[in-house]
Scaffold this motif. Sequence first.
Motif, PDB file in Angstrom:
ATOM      1  N   ARG A  10       0.823  -1.205   0.000  1.00 42.05           N
ATOM      2  CA  ARG A  10       0.000   0.000   0.000  1.00 42.05           C
ATOM      3  C   ARG A  10       0.856   1.254   0.000  1.00 42.05           C
ATOM      4  O   ARG A  10       0.539   2.239  -0.684  1.00 42.05           O
ATOM      5  CB  ARG A  10      -0.936  -0.013   1.203  1.00 42.05           C
ATOM      6  N   ASN A  13       2.251   1.635  -3.436  1.00 43.24           N
ATOM      7  CA  ASN A  13       1.195   2.101  -4.337  1.00 43.24           C
ATOM      8  C   ASN A  13       0.966   3.600  -4.188  1.00 43.24           C
ATOM      9  O   ASN A  13       0.835   4.322  -5.183  1.00 43.24           O
ATOM     10  CB  ASN A  13      -0.091   1.321  -4.051  1.00 43.24           C
ATOM     11  N   ARG A  14       0.930   4.082  -2.947  1.00 42.75           N
ATOM     12  CA  ARG A  14       0.729   5.516  -2.717  1.00 42.75           C
ATOM     13  C   ARG A  14       1.906   6.329  -3.234  1.00 42.75           C
ATOM     14  O   ARG A  14       1.727   7.427  -3.782  1.00 42.75           O
ATOM     15  CB  ARG A  14       0.504   5.762  -1.228  1.00 42.75           C
ATOM     16  N   LEU A  17       1.637   6.460  -6.991  1.00 36.05           N
ATOM     17  CA  LEU A  17       0.536   7.350  -7.347  1.00 36.05           C
ATOM     18  C   LEU A  17       0.941   8.804  -7.183  1.00 36.05           C
ATOM     19  O   LEU A  17       0.615   9.666  -8.016  1.00 36.05           O
ATOM     20  CB  LEU A  17      -0.687   7.035  -6.489  1.00 36.05           C
ATOM     21  N   LEU A  18       1.677   9.118  -6.120  1.00 38.41           N
ATOM     22  CA  LEU A  18       2.148  10.481  -5.880  1.00 38.41           C
ATOM     23  C   LEU A  18       3.111  10.918  -6.980  1.00 38.41           C
ATOM     24  O   LEU A  18       3.002  12.042  -7.502  1.00 38.41           O
ATOM     25  CB  LEU A  18       2.826  10.566  -4.518  1.00 38.41           C
TER      26      LEU A  18
END
Length: 279
Positions: A10, A13-14, A17-18
């Motif tokens: 997670r 993933n963040r 994404l950032l």
Amino acid sequence: MNRTLYYRRRLLNRFCLLVSCLAMLFGLFWLGWIFFTLFSEGLSGLGSHIFALDTPPPGMEGGLRNAIIGSLLITFFGLLIGTPAGILCGIYLAEFGQRGWIAPATRFMNDILLSAPSIVIGLFIYELWVVHQGHFSGWAGSLALSLLVIPVVVRTTENMLRLVPNSLREAAFALGTPKWKLVTMVTLRAAKTGVLTGILLAFARISGETAPLLFTALNNQFFSTNMNQPIANLPNVIYQFAMSPYEDWHQLAWAAALLIALTVLAANIAARYLSSKTH
């Protein structure tokens, strides 16, 4: 252990994404800056004189009428020459090129032509046409632009025809329809919106091309519709006027750039709209 792996994934993933969002914002920032500069500089130069007067000498009032008409002529004939060849080639690849080596070789050459620098196309037409004719001409410019139109139309036509369900072909064959009529009356008609989208994308592709026209159509400071002679066009006017030391020419160059940007934007919006209609 599973919880640790879950939190690590997670977090990764963040982070990804950032990074993706920051990259998107970085690109949009420069794109917005370009559009802001283009509109702020170009809108001040737009007016009725742009469409009523020809390109002027330094220090005199003028417009872009001859360049606008010249660009329309060169682009129109470029599309007229390149579109039929592109559609026919796309039809062959989608409908007749399932076997043999010709279709794969054609796709490979089309991909090369699609990614070839436009200045190379202009130099090729210069050697092929301009040198033998002994002078620059609008026809040479249209021929150079047509070579940029063909690969776009070929790729779009082939892809759109491949999206047509095979059940339509089987139904037509079951009724005794010959192959040529199947292509013209069934599959091509079913894919006509997508093919038109490809033509609009090709128009947007060639609207602002400067390099091919430097070697082919060159420029003309007077109003002319004679395609057998050098003819004015917006890309070359922008190149010439932007490099000059005259402020009034700079203003006309910004106005011409805005006109091309608005034309390309309108063509892309129309292509997006038609593309959405096919789904």
